[in-house]
Motif scaffolding. Structure first.
Motif, PDB file in Angstrom:
ATOM      1  N   ASP A 214     -33.345  25.226 -23.786  1.00  0.00           N
ATOM      2  CA  ASP A 214     -33.203  25.703 -22.405  1.00  0.00           C
ATOM      3  C   ASP A 214     -34.259  25.062 -21.503  1.00  0.00           C
ATOM      4  N   THR A 215     -33.804  24.168 -20.637  1.00  0.00           N
ATOM      5  CA  THR A 215     -34.703  23.541 -19.656  1.00  0.00           C
ATOM      6  C   THR A 215     -34.310  23.927 -18.231  1.00  0.00           C
ATOM      7  N   SER A 216     -33.486  24.962 -18.093  1.00  0.00           N
ATOM      8  CA  SER A 216     -32.885  25.266 -16.786  1.00  0.00           C
ATOM      9  C   SER A 216     -33.888  25.714 -15.728  1.00  0.00           C
ATOM     10  N   SER A 217     -34.990  26.350 -16.120  1.00  0.00           N
ATOM     11  CA  SER A 217     -35.891  26.903 -15.103  1.00  0.00           C
ATOM     12  C   SER A 217     -36.722  25.831 -14.395  1.00  0.00           C
ATOM     13  N   THR A 218     -37.356  24.948 -15.143  1.00  0.00           N
ATOM     14  CA  THR A 218     -38.219  23.930 -14.528  1.00  0.00           C
ATOM     15  C   THR A 218     -37.737  22.509 -14.782  1.00  0.00           C
ATOM     16  N   GLY A 219     -36.810  22.346 -15.724  1.00  0.00           N
ATOM     17  CA  GLY A 219     -36.387  20.995 -16.096  1.00  0.00           C
ATOM     18  C   GLY A 219     -37.177  20.423 -17.255  1.00  0.00           C
ATOM     19  N   PHE A 220     -38.223  21.134 -17.675  1.00  0.00           N
ATOM     20  CA  PHE A 220     -39.080  20.648 -18.760  1.00  0.00           C
ATOM     21  C   PHE A 220     -39.292  21.754 -19.793  1.00  0.00           C
TER      22      PHE A 220
ATOM     23  N   LEU B  79     -41.912  16.662 -25.402  1.00  0.00           N
ATOM     24  CA  LEU B  79     -41.444  17.180 -24.126  1.00  0.00           C
ATOM     25  C   LEU B  79     -39.943  16.955 -24.032  1.00  0.00           C
ATOM     26  N   VAL B  80     -39.198  18.026 -23.843  1.00  0.00           N
ATOM     27  CA  VAL B  80     -37.763  17.916 -23.593  1.00  0.00           C
ATOM     28  C   VAL B  80     -37.552  18.005 -22.093  1.00  0.00           C
ATOM     29  N   ILE B  81     -36.864  16.997 -21.538  1.00  0.00           N
ATOM     30  CA  ILE B  81     -36.626  16.915 -20.096  1.00  0.00           C
ATOM     31  C   ILE B  81     -35.142  17.112 -19.846  1.00  0.00           C
TER      32      ILE B  81
ATOM     33  N   VAL C 227     -33.186  15.252 -22.895  1.00  0.00           N
ATOM     34  CA  VAL C 227     -33.682  14.154 -23.730  1.00  0.00           C
ATOM     35  C   VAL C 227     -35.054  14.533 -24.264  1.00  0.00           C
ATOM     36  N   CYS C 228     -35.452  13.896 -25.342  1.00  0.00           N
ATOM     37  CA  CYS C 228     -36.782  14.117 -25.907  1.00  0.00           C
ATOM     38  C   CYS C 228     -37.683  12.975 -25.481  1.00  0.00           C
TER      39      CYS C 228
ATOM     40  N   LEU D 288     -37.830   7.692 -24.050  1.00  0.00           N
ATOM     41  CA  LEU D 288     -37.059   8.892 -24.343  1.00  0.00           C
ATOM     42  C   LEU D 288     -35.976   8.556 -25.347  1.00  0.00           C
ATOM     43  N   ILE D 289     -35.546   9.588 -26.089  1.00  0.00           N
ATOM     44  CA  ILE D 289     -34.489   9.417 -27.078  1.00  0.00           C
ATOM     45  C   ILE D 289     -33.428  10.497 -26.908  1.00  0.00           C
ATOM     46  N   TYR D 290     -32.212  10.142 -27.327  1.00  0.00           N
ATOM     47  CA  TYR D 290     -31.083  11.050 -27.257  1.00  0.00           C
ATOM     48  C   TYR D 290     -30.090  10.623 -28.337  1.00  0.00           C
TER      49      TYR D 290
END
Length: 198
Positions: free
Chosen positions: A28-34, A54-56, A68-69, A156-158
């Motif tokens: 869940d990155t919905s609140s800040t994006g990070f 860091l997941v963005i 992405v990681c 970054l990786i995905y």
């Protein structure tokens, strides 16, 4: 022993049995994006032990459509990624950079040595580049490291893909012997055909 590099995911995936193929969209990155993951964060066959995971996500405003990681650092050195939690001979991932464009360096550690791929092209954010690696011989991956060489960017990786080693069992001598004894022998009777007079 050796490693083969692939830039086509379809060709890479056809090489063997895929154990995991995953992104980071379950975070869940919905609140800040990070979202900062803890050190030694384990998921889908890999432990990410960089200490600055860091997941963005899309709400970070960086042009991402998916999570992405990456690394929580934009200094050269970037993303120190993962340790493998199983016997794998295939590693594939979509690779890019965030905050800017930079070539990336990939180092693969195996049970028999290390392989380095320097200055690999990596596009920014969603225009990711696929890189796949398959080991030959009996070696398996132990860890990998991805770094960039430009300040104020981060790799970054995905879509991380790992393939399981599937050893082919050796046939047992007893089974081979029984198979040989049990094989029926057929003999063709080649006597000439006889026709009745009409």
């Amino acid at each position: 022993a050796g490693v083969t590099e692939f830039t086509d995911r379809g060709t890479f995936s056809s090489l063997g049995s895929i154990a995991y193929n995953y992104g980071f969209d379950n975070i869940d990155t919905s609140s800040t994006g990070f979202y900062s993951e803890p050190n030694n964060w384990a998921t889908n066959g890999i432990t990410y032990n960089t200490g600055s995971n860091l997941v963005i996500g899309p709400t970070a405003g960086l042009g991402l459509a998916n999570n992405v990681c990456s690394s929580n650092s934009t200094k050269p050195g970037g993303l120190a990624a993962g340790t493998f939690n199983g016997l794998y001979r295939m590693l594939g991932l979509d690779l890019g950079t965030v905050f800017g464009v930079s070539p990336v360096n990939i180092v693969l550690h195996t049970t028999q040595g290390s392989y380095s791929f320097a200055a690999q092209a990596a596009a920014q954010t969603e225009r990711l580049s696929f890189y796949g690696f398959a080991l030959t011989g009996g070696e398996t991956f132990t860890s990998f490291l991805i770094t960039d060489s430009t300040i104020n960017t981060a790799p970054l990786i995905y879509n991380v893909t790992v393939g399981a080693v599937s050893p082919v069992p050796e046939p047992r001598p007893v089974i081979l012997m029984l198979a040989g004894v049990a094989t029926p022998c057929f003999r063709l009777d080649r006597r000439p055909a006889t026709f009745a007079a009409s």
